[in-house]
Design an enzyme around this catalytic site. Structure first.
Site, PDB file in Angstrom:
ATOM      1  N   HIS A  31     -41.324 -25.697  29.916  1.00 36.09           N
ATOM      2  CA  HIS A  31     -42.405 -26.372  29.522  1.00 36.09           C
ATOM      3  C   HIS A  31     -42.558 -25.247  28.448  1.00 36.09           C
ATOM      4  CE1 HIS A  31     -43.578 -27.632  33.948  1.00 36.09           C
ATOM      5  NE2 HIS A  31     -43.455 -29.045  32.921  1.00 36.09           N
TER       6      HIS A  31
ATOM      7  N   GLN B 282     -40.863 -41.236  29.749  1.00 34.70           N
ATOM      8  CA  GLN B 282     -41.870 -41.577  29.399  1.00 34.70           C
ATOM      9  C   GLN B 282     -42.039 -40.895  28.078  1.00 34.70           C
ATOM     10  OE1 GLN B 282     -44.069 -38.596  31.807  1.00 34.70           O
ATOM     11  NE2 GLN B 282     -43.588 -36.941  30.502  1.00 34.70           N
TER      12      GLN B 282
HETATM   13  P1  AMP Z   1     -44.233 -32.402  33.930  1.00 37.93           P
HETATM   14  O1  AMP Z   1     -45.299 -30.493  33.805  1.00 37.93           O
HETATM   15  O2  AMP Z   1     -43.128 -32.684  35.009  1.00 37.93           O
HETATM   16  O3  AMP Z   1     -45.102 -33.714  33.467  1.00 37.93           O
HETATM   17  O4  AMP Z   1     -43.777 -31.680  32.488  1.00 37.93           O
HETATM   18  C1  AMP Z   1     -44.427 -31.990  31.576  1.00 37.93           C
HETATM   19  C2  AMP Z   1     -43.697 -32.151  30.040  1.00 37.93           C
HETATM   20  O5  AMP Z   1     -43.246 -30.930  30.249  1.00 37.93           O
HETATM   21  C3  AMP Z   1     -42.894 -33.395  29.890  1.00 37.93           C
HETATM   22  O6  AMP Z   1     -42.822 -33.969  28.624  1.00 37.93           O
HETATM   23  C4  AMP Z   1     -41.439 -32.724  30.516  1.00 37.93           C
HETATM   24  O7  AMP Z   1     -40.934 -33.935  29.860  1.00 37.93           O
HETATM   25  C5  AMP Z   1     -41.845 -32.009  30.106  1.00 37.93           C
HETATM   26  N1  AMP Z   1     -40.425 -30.960  30.987  1.00 37.93           N
HETATM   27  C6  AMP Z   1     -40.553 -30.847  31.733  1.00 37.93           C
HETATM   28  N2  AMP Z   1     -39.367 -30.632  31.855  1.00 37.93           N
HETATM   29  C7  AMP Z   1     -38.017 -30.223  31.454  1.00 37.93           C
HETATM   30  C8  AMP Z   1     -37.190 -29.818  30.676  1.00 37.93           C
HETATM   31  N3  AMP Z   1     -36.578 -29.032  31.423  1.00 37.93           N
HETATM   32  N4  AMP Z   1     -36.853 -29.063  29.013  1.00 37.93           N
HETATM   33  C9  AMP Z   1     -37.625 -29.506  28.701  1.00 37.93           C
HETATM   34  N5  AMP Z   1     -38.991 -30.339  28.249  1.00 37.93           N
HETATM   35  C10 AMP Z   1     -39.346 -30.482  30.128  1.00 37.93           C
END
Ligand code: AMP
Length: 292
Positions: free
Chosen positions: A43, A159
């Site tokens: 994040h 997504q």
């Molecule tokens: P989430 O909190 O899991 O809904 O993720 C929020 C954002 O962070 C989304 O756009 C995810 O795709 C991105 N995200 C989650 N994990 C990763 C990661 N390991 N690398 C890059 N982006 C991520």
């Protein structure tokens, strides 16, 4: 230089808009990173990318009940708002948008977006409610915050494709930026849900990234004709590594997410491909994807 100023924490749409209106009036640009909190280094990489794109950065923290089915992990999803805000202060975030479910979906809320196209298949075969919940909340977040840019991780590749389609179809004036997946040294993609893994499962988990990388290498070498055998070998490898149910291991067109047709990788008509997978390790569902 790392910034450590406390971000403004907005809990109502009116407060949020007071803040963004000042920036807009002064002609400043804004990039936003939508999250569900429990922030990790992946994040924060998105926040850093947002900083490069715009004058100001907003991060939303909202565990969206509408993208969880009743049997899913909404109640046990990790939450740590104070820790998240501290991390965001160190990463140069100016504004945290943290609405409650009652602020996001007040009494009488009755509108839902129904995405098709990139939302068909893959995750939808296993979580049919999911992208309707995601597109509804992402549309609301983009309209609430009004960012010039919104950063989404390739970690959730389908997504990202669905969100690109959403802003295109609804003429939402935000540029969607995809960010590469941040991984642990052993290849495991960072995810808030990795916190669910037992120490033994954590050791098994990198097999997912390894399996899809092997599919990508094989298809890059032998073409779309090798997809069926490459994906069944990957499934066998996951089972051997200790994974339980494998929801899917698929190779798709990287832009449309359609199943590639034979000959679509002929010289001159070569389309980019993506390997996408979802599989269970104990009670935890992991997803990952890589480019071919
Ligand atoms: P989430 O909190 O899991 O809904 O993720 C929020 C954002 O962070 C989304 O756009 C995810 O795709 C991105 N995200 C989650 N994990 C990763 C990661 N390991 N690398 C890059 N982006 C991520």
């Amino acid at each position: 230089m790392t910034q450590t100023a406390q971000p403004h924490l907005a809990r109502t749409v009116a407060d949020l808009r007071r803040q963004t209106a000042v920036w807009r009036r002064d002609g400043r640009t804004l990039a936003m990173v939508p999250t569900m909190g429990a922030l990790h280094a992946g994040h924060l990489d998105l926040v850093r990318l947002a900083r490069q794109k715009a004058d100001h950065v907003a991060v939303s923290i909202f565990v969206n009940p509408r993208q969880f089915a009743p049997h899913e992990d909404l109640d046990r999803y990790p939450r740590d708002e104070a820790g998240d805000v501290a991390k965001l202060a160190g990463a140069g975030c100016d504004l945290v948008w943290a609405p409650t479910p009652a602020v996001m979906y007040p009494d009488g809320f009755a509108t839902r977006i129904e995405p098709a196209g990139a939302a068909e298949g893959l995750e939808t075969d296993f979580r049919p409610h999911f992208f309707g919940g995601v597109t509804t909340v992402v549309a609301k977040l983009l309209l609430q915050v009004g960012p010039d840019f919104a950063i989404f991780g390739e970690k959730d590749y389908q997504q990202l494709c669905v969100v690109r389609q959403l802003v295109r179809d609804l003429d939402i004036p935000t540029a969607i930026v995809g960010a590469p997946t941040t991984r642990e040294a052993d290849g495991l993609a960072l995810s808030s849900r990795n916190a669910y893994l037992s120490p033994a499962e954590r050791k098994q988990a990198p097999a997912l990234a390894k399996a899809i990388r092997a599919v990508a290498a094989r298809v890059a070498k032998d073409g779309v004709g090798a997809i069926a055998s490459a994906t069944s070998e990957a499934k066998a490898a996951l089972t051997a590594a200790g994974f339980g149910k494998i929801d899917y291991v698929e190779v798709r067109d990287a832009e449309t997410l359609r199943v590639p047709v034979a000959g679509s990788d002929a010289p001159g008509s070569k389309r980019p491909l993506r390997v996408l997978a979802a599989a269970w390790l104990g009670k935890t569902r992991l997803i990952d994807n890589v480019a071919v």
